[in-house]
Write a protein that holds these residues in place. Structure first.
Motif, PDB file in Angstrom:
ATOM      1  N   ASP A   1      -6.510 -10.063  -1.063  1.00 21.04           N
ATOM      2  CA  ASP A   1      -6.546 -10.280  -2.506  1.00 21.04           C
ATOM      3  C   ASP A   1      -6.043  -9.036  -3.232  1.00 21.04           C
ATOM      4  OD1 ASP A   1      -8.675  -8.433  -2.376  1.00 21.04           O
ATOM      5  OD2 ASP A   1     -10.160 -10.024  -2.259  1.00 21.04           O
ATOM      6  N   ILE A   2      -6.016  -9.093  -4.547  1.00 24.00           N
ATOM      7  CA  ILE A   2      -5.493  -7.998  -5.364  1.00 24.00           C
ATOM      8  C   ILE A   2      -6.341  -6.736  -5.214  1.00 24.00           C
ATOM      9  CG2 ILE A   2      -5.037  -7.225  -7.730  1.00 24.00           C
ATOM     10  CD1 ILE A   2      -3.012  -9.210  -6.665  1.00 24.00           C
ATOM     11  N   LYS A   3      -7.656  -6.911  -5.103  1.00 20.60           N
ATOM     12  CA  LYS A   3      -8.536  -5.746  -4.939  1.00 20.60           C
ATOM     13  C   LYS A   3      -8.187  -4.989  -3.657  1.00 20.60           C
ATOM     14  CE  LYS A   3     -13.358  -4.342  -4.347  1.00 20.60           C
ATOM     15  NZ  LYS A   3     -14.761  -4.794  -4.181  1.00 20.60           N
ATOM     16  N   ALA A   4      -8.015  -5.718  -2.567  1.00 23.96           N
ATOM     17  CA  ALA A   4      -7.660  -5.095  -1.289  1.00 23.96           C
ATOM     18  C   ALA A   4      -6.313  -4.388  -1.394  1.00 23.96           C
ATOM     19  CB  ALA A   4      -7.613  -6.150  -0.186  1.00 23.96           C
ATOM     20  N   LEU A   5      -5.370  -5.021  -2.088  1.00 24.69           N
ATOM     21  CA  LEU A   5      -4.047  -4.416  -2.274  1.00 24.69           C
ATOM     22  C   LEU A   5      -4.158  -3.110  -3.056  1.00 24.69           C
ATOM     23  CD1 LEU A   5      -0.983  -4.577  -1.983  1.00 24.69           C
ATOM     24  CD2 LEU A   5      -0.927  -5.976  -4.056  1.00 24.69           C
ATOM     25  N   GLY A   6      -4.992  -3.086  -4.108  1.00 22.35           N
ATOM     26  CA  GLY A   6      -5.177  -1.870  -4.899  1.00 22.35           C
ATOM     27  C   GLY A   6      -5.785  -0.749  -4.080  1.00 22.35           C
ATOM     28  N   LEU A   7      -6.786  -1.069  -3.281  1.00 22.98           N
ATOM     29  CA  LEU A   7      -7.435  -0.064  -2.431  1.00 22.98           C
ATOM     30  C   LEU A   7      -6.452   0.492  -1.407  1.00 22.98           C
ATOM     31  CD1 LEU A   7     -10.846  -1.879  -1.797  1.00 22.98           C
ATOM     32  CD2 LEU A   7     -10.519   0.212  -3.137  1.00 22.98           C
ATOM     33  N   TYR A   8      -5.692  -0.402  -0.804  1.00 16.75           N
ATOM     34  CA  TYR A   8      -4.727   0.037   0.217  1.00 16.75           C
ATOM     35  C   TYR A   8      -3.598   0.874  -0.399  1.00 16.75           C
ATOM     36  CZ  TYR A   8      -1.606  -0.111   4.234  1.00 16.75           C
ATOM     37  OH  TYR A   8      -0.792   0.235   5.291  1.00 16.75           O
ATOM     38  N   SER A   9      -3.173   0.487  -1.594  1.00 15.75           N
ATOM     39  CA  SER A   9      -2.099   1.231  -2.273  1.00 15.75           C
ATOM     40  C   SER A   9      -2.506   2.672  -2.547  1.00 15.75           C
ATOM     41  CB  SER A   9      -1.727   0.533  -3.585  1.00 15.75           C
ATOM     42  OG  SER A   9      -1.203  -0.754  -3.340  1.00 15.75           O
ATOM     43  N   MET A  10      -3.770   2.889  -2.864  1.00 17.36           N
ATOM     44  CA  MET A  10      -4.255   4.252  -3.081  1.00 17.36           C
ATOM     45  C   MET A  10      -4.235   5.053  -1.778  1.00 17.36           C
ATOM     46  SD  MET A  10      -4.865   4.980  -6.218  1.00 17.36           S
ATOM     47  CE  MET A  10      -3.361   4.048  -6.538  1.00 17.36           C
ATOM     48  N   SER A  11      -4.598   4.406  -0.684  1.00 14.23           N
ATOM     49  CA  SER A  11      -4.542   5.072   0.622  1.00 14.23           C
ATOM     50  C   SER A  11      -3.115   5.509   0.944  1.00 14.23           C
ATOM     51  CB  SER A  11      -5.043   4.126   1.721  1.00 14.23           C
ATOM     52  OG  SER A  11      -6.350   3.706   1.484  1.00 14.23           O
ATOM     53  N   VAL A  12      -2.186   4.599   0.712  1.00 13.89           N
ATOM     54  CA  VAL A  12      -0.774   4.883   0.993  1.00 13.89           C
ATOM     55  C   VAL A  12      -0.264   6.017   0.103  1.00 13.89           C
ATOM     56  CG1 VAL A  12       1.568   3.953   0.877  1.00 13.89           C
ATOM     57  CG2 VAL A  12      -0.290   2.553   1.814  1.00 13.89           C
ATOM     58  N   ALA A  13      -0.645   5.998  -1.172  1.00 15.95           N
ATOM     59  CA  ALA A  13      -0.192   7.025  -2.117  1.00 15.95           C
ATOM     60  C   ALA A  13      -0.618   8.416  -1.659  1.00 15.95           C
ATOM     61  CB  ALA A  13      -0.741   6.726  -3.509  1.00 15.95           C
ATOM     62  N   PHE A  14      -1.853   8.546  -1.208  1.00 18.36           N
ATOM     63  CA  PHE A  14      -2.332   9.841  -0.718  1.00 18.36           C
ATOM     64  C   PHE A  14      -1.672  10.201   0.613  1.00 18.36           C
ATOM     65  CE2 PHE A  14      -5.702   9.323  -3.819  1.00 18.36           C
ATOM     66  CZ  PHE A  14      -6.031  10.623  -4.153  1.00 18.36           C
ATOM     67  N   ALA A  15      -1.555   9.233   1.510  1.00 18.75           N
ATOM     68  CA  ALA A  15      -1.004   9.499   2.844  1.00 18.75           C
ATOM     69  C   ALA A  15       0.452   9.949   2.780  1.00 18.75           C
ATOM     70  CB  ALA A  15      -1.128   8.251   3.714  1.00 18.75           C
TER      71      ALA A  15
END
Length: 215
Positions: A36-50
């Motif tokens: 869902d969108i919430k999961a996508l938002g959480l994952y996008s933050m992980s990717v941004a930092f990584a």
């Protein structure tokens, strides 16, 4: 004028760029479809930092690409080995920093709502060490007039990424997506290294393990 030689180089280079973009982004598309969108938002933050891990390799890779076409073969090989080992060392240092300090950064900058971004970040960080190498390998083959090799490697990498994303996201959610990306980055790096080993007869140690003289 458009020549046969230009097309022969341009098409694989274009496909390489498309493959590279999709290797980075396909996981977010699959997450949006499966979760869902919430999961996508959480994952996008992980990717941004990584992806902080890739800032230096990306810059150095561009410089390497401009130097390789005018460099002799022996110097080209020496440059490849030294640059890759140093970037792996730097990326490893940044990755370790993100694994241990990343949780505090996410908590401080984003708050408790993004606490579930921490584990995907920690899973992604090691994979991006290998992705740092992939920038070097890509620029080596492209700068040596062999962009077709890069296109094939990233094409296979994309298939690996899609397979593991669909399989692991269903089991572990965004953590599975992070695992899929790390597996993919490692797989692409190993494919490049196997090709280099066959072509240049260089060992894993000569390609990845930094020593004091390199530093």
């Amino acid at each position: 004028f458009v020549t046969k030689k230009l097309i022969k180089c341009a098409v694989p280079s274009f496909l390489t760029n498309i493959g590279l973009i999709l290797v980075f982004k396909i996981d977010t598309f699959i997450i949006s479809e499966i979760l869902d969108i919430k999961a996508l938002g959480l994952y996008s933050m992980s990717v941004a930092f990584a992806e902080i891990t890739l800032m230096i390799p990306n810059s150095v890779g561009t410089v390497l690409f401009t130097k390789l076409p005018t460099t002799g073969e022996s110097e080209k090989i020496a440059l490849l080995k030294k640059v890759n080992k140093i970037l792996v060392f730097l990326s490893l240092s940044i990755s370790i920093f993100l694994i241990f300090i990343g949780p505090f950064l996410i908590n401080f900058l984003l708050g408790d709502l993004y606490i579930d971004s921490i584990l995907p970040l920690q899973i992604l960080a090691p994979g991006l060490i290998f992705m740092a190498s992939n920038y070097v390998f890509t620029n080596y083959f492209s700068g040596s007039g062999q962009p077709n090799i890069c296109a094939k490697v990233y094409g296979l990498g994309l298939l690996i990424n899609i397979f593991f994303n669909f399989y692991l996201i269903k089991i572990w959610g965004i953590n599975g997506a992070a695992f899929a990306s790390t597996i993919t980055y490692f797989s692409i790096s190993m494919m490049f290294w196997i090709l280099l080993r066959e072509k240049l007869k260089i060992s894993f140690k000569d390609t990845f393990i930094v020593n004091t003289s390199d530093i």
